[in-house]
Design a protein around this motif. Structure first.
Motif, PDB file in Angstrom:
ATOM      1  N   MET A 110       2.084   2.218  -9.575  1.00  0.00           N
ATOM      2  CA  MET A 110       0.698   2.538  -9.267  1.00  0.00           C
ATOM      3  C   MET A 110       0.465   2.540  -7.755  1.00  0.00           C
ATOM      4  SD  MET A 110      -1.137   0.327 -12.313  1.00  0.00           S
ATOM      5  CE  MET A 110      -2.822   0.665 -11.786  1.00  0.00           C
ATOM      6  N   VAL A 111       1.022   1.559  -7.059  1.00  0.00           N
ATOM      7  CA  VAL A 111       0.882   1.524  -5.600  1.00  0.00           C
ATOM      8  C   VAL A 111       1.560   2.746  -4.982  1.00  0.00           C
ATOM      9  CG1 VAL A 111       1.522   0.285  -3.499  1.00  0.00           C
ATOM     10  CG2 VAL A 111       0.660  -0.987  -5.469  1.00  0.00           C
ATOM     11  N   VAL A 152       0.848  -1.186   0.000  1.00  0.00           N
ATOM     12  CA  VAL A 152       0.000   0.000   0.000  1.00  0.00           C
ATOM     13  C   VAL A 152       0.888   1.242   0.000  1.00  0.00           C
ATOM     14  CG1 VAL A 152      -1.793  -1.233   1.293  1.00  0.00           C
ATOM     15  CG2 VAL A 152      -0.170   0.221   2.512  1.00  0.00           C
ATOM     16  N   ASN A 153       0.329   2.342  -0.475  1.00  0.00           N
ATOM     17  CA  ASN A 153       1.023   3.618  -0.400  1.00  0.00           C
ATOM     18  C   ASN A 153       1.226   3.995   1.069  1.00  0.00           C
ATOM     19  OD1 ASN A 153       0.510   6.819  -0.136  1.00  0.00           O
ATOM     20  ND2 ASN A 153       1.751   6.365  -1.945  1.00  0.00           N
ATOM     21  N   ARG A 154       2.330   4.627   1.390  1.00  0.00           N
ATOM     22  CA  ARG A 154       2.632   4.935   2.789  1.00  0.00           C
ATOM     23  C   ARG A 154       1.613   5.882   3.424  1.00  0.00           C
ATOM     24  NH1 ARG A 154       7.965   8.902   2.214  1.00  0.00           N
ATOM     25  NH2 ARG A 154       6.939  10.589   1.057  1.00  0.00           N
ATOM     26  N   LYS A 157      -2.619   4.691  -6.349  1.00  0.00           N
ATOM     27  CA  LYS A 157      -3.691   4.301  -7.274  1.00  0.00           C
ATOM     28  C   LYS A 157      -4.300   2.946  -6.935  1.00  0.00           C
ATOM     29  CE  LYS A 157      -3.026   7.995  -9.722  1.00  0.00           C
ATOM     30  NZ  LYS A 157      -4.025   9.101  -9.682  1.00  0.00           N
ATOM     31  N   GLY A 158      -3.788   2.278  -5.931  1.00  0.00           N
ATOM     32  CA  GLY A 158      -4.318   0.975  -5.565  1.00  0.00           C
ATOM     33  C   GLY A 158      -3.335   0.220  -4.692  1.00  0.00           C
ATOM     34  N   ASP A 171     -12.654  -1.481   0.349  1.00  0.00           N
ATOM     35  CA  ASP A 171     -12.558  -0.029   0.477  1.00  0.00           C
ATOM     36  C   ASP A 171     -11.345   0.542  -0.250  1.00  0.00           C
ATOM     37  OD1 ASP A 171     -14.824  -0.015   2.182  1.00  0.00           O
ATOM     38  OD2 ASP A 171     -13.537  -0.617   3.868  1.00  0.00           O
ATOM     39  N   THR A 172     -10.733  -0.266  -1.082  1.00  0.00           N
ATOM     40  CA  THR A 172      -9.582   0.210  -1.851  1.00  0.00           C
ATOM     41  C   THR A 172      -9.664  -0.379  -3.251  1.00  0.00           C
ATOM     42  OG1 THR A 172      -7.171   0.407  -1.844  1.00  0.00           O
ATOM     43  CG2 THR A 172      -8.088  -1.691  -1.083  1.00  0.00           C
ATOM     44  N   THR A 173      -8.616  -0.252  -4.024  1.00  0.00           N
ATOM     45  CA  THR A 173      -8.565  -0.805  -5.383  1.00  0.00           C
ATOM     46  C   THR A 173      -7.422  -1.803  -5.456  1.00  0.00           C
ATOM     47  OG1 THR A 173      -9.441   1.216  -6.376  1.00  0.00           O
ATOM     48  CG2 THR A 173      -8.256  -0.295  -7.832  1.00  0.00           C
ATOM     49  N   LEU A 174      -7.723  -3.028  -5.863  1.00  0.00           N
ATOM     50  CA  LEU A 174      -6.727  -4.082  -5.933  1.00  0.00           C
ATOM     51  C   LEU A 174      -6.156  -4.143  -7.351  1.00  0.00           C
ATOM     52  CD1 LEU A 174      -5.286  -6.418  -4.500  1.00  0.00           C
ATOM     53  CD2 LEU A 174      -7.194  -7.907  -5.164  1.00  0.00           C
ATOM     54  N   ILE A 175      -4.856  -4.049  -7.457  1.00  0.00           N
ATOM     55  CA  ILE A 175      -4.193  -4.080  -8.766  1.00  0.00           C
ATOM     56  C   ILE A 175      -3.819  -5.515  -9.094  1.00  0.00           C
ATOM     57  CG2 ILE A 175      -2.212  -3.269 -10.104  1.00  0.00           C
ATOM     58  CD1 ILE A 175      -2.120  -0.860  -8.161  1.00  0.00           C
TER      59      ILE A 175
END
Length: 293
Positions: free
Chosen positions: A231-232, A170-172, A236-237, A189-193
């Motif tokens: 992207m992470v 995940v993004n920090r 973006k996900g 609740d998020t977007t899975l890449i």
């Protein structure tokens, strides 16, 4: 009995002529005579009758020939088979990998193989998750270490080499980065890449579409692993990776979170069902995986 003694005796028993025997063996005639005399002294009886005109086997010599000949022929066949197998493992073997841990295993196996088969060259090629079987079906690689499951009728799955814990990237600054524990329900609740081009059964195994309560998990697709990392990092996900991959792909903008709620990632060896060559089998037999933690 040493091999050179066996060869000298059996050749002389066939030729019944010292000069022809020495020529066949590439030895001096006196060396052949010395070898036979030493053997006769060890046995305690003459093996050949020698006159100025002819050489013939004694009864003891004939018995020894009959007893030795099958074993000698079996030894010759074994040596010929071994030589043929080494010659068969030659040329270029191209091996695919989809993770840096697999690449390290392949390089280690390649060193051992080329030491045993000096005419073999092992080349490695990275396989993108978006096209996991294209290179092996296109003969760009002949054998591959890849994520499982693999359920393809034209591909053989040999065994699991190693198994890795799964982590969520995940993004920090993502809310999940501050959670004490992340579960499958949180993914809604998020977007899975995930990766475009993966077989549906493989994609669903590694990138679930629903949470345990049935909530849909939003998805995006990347074409390459480095694209998913970017992207992470850009928020973006999120995506999954094995835990040890963090050693290779850690970034300042990304946090790797433990995720014990999903199966470990298994890695196995695959090759085309019609591509079971001596080179492939030498590689499969020579590679070993690390001990699973």
């Amino acid at each position: 009995m040493e091999r050179h003694e066996m060869e000298a005796f059996l050749t002389l028993a066939e030729e019944l002529h010292f000069r022809r025997t020495s020529e066949r063996l590439g030895l001096a005639q006196g060396r052949v005579s010395q070898t036979i005399q030493k053997l006769e002294r060890r046995i305690g009886a003459p093996l050949f009758e020698r006159t100025s005109r002819r050489v013939s086997l004694t009864a003891v010599g004939a018995q020894l020939r009959d007893d030795l000949l099958p074993a000698y022929r079996q030894m010759q066949r074994a040596l010929a088979d071994a030589t043929a197998s080494v010659k068969a493992v030659s040329g270029v073997l191209r091996v695919g990998y989809s993770s840096p841990m697999a690449a390290a295993l392949i390089l280690d196996a390649a060193d051992r193989l080329t030491a045993r088969y000096p005419d073999l060259e092992v080349q490695i090629q990275e396989i993108q998750l978006a096209d996991p079987f294209g290179p092996i079906r296109g003969d760009q690689v002949q054998v591959q270490i890849t994520e499982l499951p693999v359920d393809e009728p034209d591909l053989v799955v040999d065994r699991i080499l190693f198994s890795e814990e799964r982590k969520l990237l995940v993004n920090r600054d993502h809310p999940l980065a501050r959670s004490s524990e992340v579960t499958l329900e949180d993914l809604a609740d998020t977007t899975l890449i995930s990766f475009a081009g993966m077989p549906l059964y493989m994609e669903d195994y590694h990138y679930p579409r629903l949470t345990p309560s049935g909530r849909p998990i939003p998805r995006k697709e990347a074409a390459f692993w480095q694209e998913a990392l970017v992207m992470v990092g850009a928020g973006k996900g999120v995506t999954f990776a094995c835990a040890r991959a963090e050693e290779y792909y850690a970034r300042q903008d990304t946090v790797w979170l433990p995720f014990p709620h999903f199966p470990r990632i298994d890695y196995g060896i695959i090759w085309p069902r019609n591509g079971n060559t001596a080179r492939v089998q030498a590689f499969v037999g020579g590679i070993t995986g690390p001990r699973t933690p």
